[in-house]
Design an enzyme around this catalytic site. Sequence first.
Site, short mmCIF file in Angstrom:
data_model
loop_
_atom_site.label_atom_id
_atom_site.label_comp_id
_atom_site.label_asym_id
_atom_site.label_seq_id
_atom_site.Cartn_x
_atom_site.Cartn_y
_atom_site.Cartn_z
N LYS A 59 0.86 -1.19 0.00
CA LYS A 59 0.00 0.00 0.00
C LYS A 59 0.88 1.23 0.00
CE LYS A 59 -4.52 0.60 0.83
NZ LYS A 59 -5.47 -0.38 0.53
N1 GLU Z 1 -7.51 -0.10 -2.68
C1 GLU Z 1 -8.31 -1.30 -2.74
C2 GLU Z 1 -8.22 -2.07 -1.44
O1 GLU Z 1 -7.91 -1.52 -0.43
C3 GLU Z 1 -8.00 -2.13 -3.98
C4 GLU Z 1 -6.62 -2.69 -4.02
C5 GLU Z 1 -6.28 -3.38 -5.34
O2 GLU Z 1 -7.16 -3.54 -6.15
O3 GLU Z 1 -5.11 -3.72 -5.51
O4 GLU Z 1 -8.53 -3.22 -1.39
#
Ligand code: GLU
Length: 434
Positions: free
Chosen positions: A119
Site C-alpha cells: 500500500k
Molecule cells: N484499494 C483497494 C483495497 O484496499 C484495492 C486494491 C487493489 O485492487 O489492488 O482493497
Amino acid sequence: MTTITANLKKSAKKMPLKGMMDNVMEQFNSAADHINLHPNIRKILSITNNEVLVNFPVKMDNGDVEIFTGYRVQHNNALGPYKGGLRYHPTVDLDAARALAMWMTWKTSLAGLPYGGGKGGIKIDPSKYSESELERITRRFTFALADNIGPEHDIPAPDVNTNSQTMAWIADTYMSTRPPAQRTANQHVVTGKPDGSGGLEGRDRATGFGVYLTIKFWAEKNKVSLDDKTFIVQGFGNVGYWAAHFLEKDGAKLVAVQDAHGSIKNAKGINVEDLFNYTKVNNGSIVDFPNSKLVDKKDFFTLDCDILIPAALGNQITKENAPKIKAKLIAEGANGPTNVDGEAILLERGIAIIPDILCNSGGVIGSYFEWLQNRNGEIWHLEEVMEKLSKKLKGSFDKVFDYSERQAIDMRTAAFCIAIERIEKAYVQRGIFP
Ligand code: GLU
C-alpha cells in the site's frame, strides 16, 4: 450496561485512541494465537519486507516548485506480487501505509489470489490542486517509484482519492519510461485503469458490489430479508455509492450519508441516484441535498438504522461511539474503520461485523481479473465479470462464516486465521532462504 462493557469503557477511557498499526497488529496477533502460529512465521509476518519513501519536486501551475512525499510499503509477497492501492490524503504516512499494506496481505490471501500485500500514496489534500497539477504529481511519483513497482512485482490500484484516471497516468508514465520492447507489455503494472486503456469492465463497482453481496450473504445466513432494512453510509465515493446503489436496488433504504463535507439524514429515505447526481453539480458534496436534514458529525454513527457501512477512512468506530451505535450489522467498506477497542464493545453488544478484508475484497478481486485480462490479452465483459466476482466472494464468505461458527469466534478473527494459514503453508513448504 453490562459489567464487561462498563469495564471496557472504563479501562479504554484512560488510554489514547489506538492507531491503525496497533489495530492491525492486535488483530493479527489474536488470530495467530488462535491458530498457534509458529513463532518464526509470526516474526516474518509482523514486519514489512520493504518500505520506500520518495520526496519529489513538481512544478505548480503558477510556476512555483513544491516538494511532495510519497510512500510504498511492501509487506509480504509469499503468495505472489505485492498488491494494493495508492491513496492521496493528508493522513498518509509510513505508519498508515504499513498498516494498510498488512491488511492487503490478509485480504489477498483470504480471497485466494496469487498476491501479497502492499500500500502507499502521497501525503496530500488533492482538493487543493488543479487537474493538471495532479497529473504532474502522479507522473512524477510514478517516475520516483518506477524501480520498485512492476506488473510481476508490485501492482498498485486506486484507493482513497485516486481513480481510473490516476491509474491511466501511472500506466502511461511507467510504460513510457521502460525500454521500447517492454512498453506495451507492461500495462498491468496497475489495475483499476479506465476501460479504454486495459481496464476491466465493472472494476469501478467491484468494491461496492462486493460490500452489498457480503451483506446479502450475511442476511441469507441469518434468515433476514434486506427489503425495507435501513442503512447509513460514511463516504459517498466509489465504495459507498456503489454499495448504496446495489442495496437500494434490493429494497433497502438509505437514511443517512456522511462525506468529507458534512452529514445528512432523511428517515423517509434518500434516493441514491438523485444524491449521486446532486453531488455532480454540488462540487462533489452531499450537503444541502433537497429534503435532508444536517446531522452533527459526532452523532452520525449513532443514528437509527439496521446496517452501518463505514466506507471512508480507518479508525472511525472507537470506544467513544461504539456503545451508542444502533445498527445490528456493520459492513466494513473501508480498510480498518473499526478499531480494536470499538470492536470489543460492539461484539459484546451482539453487533455483527463483516470484516474489511472480506467485505471490501471485491475491489482487489476485480483487480486480479483485470491483471489476468491484460496478461492474457483478453477482454472480459461486464456480465462475466460480475458473475465471476459473485462466485469468488460467495466462496470467501462461506469459508469465513463456517470457520467462525465452527470455532465459535468472530468473523474478523476467522478471516485472519484463514488468511494466515494459507501464507503459513507457503513458508512451511518452501522454507526460509538460504
Ligand atoms: N484499494 C483497494 C483495497 O484496499 C484495492 C486494491 C487493489 O485492487 O489492488 O482493497
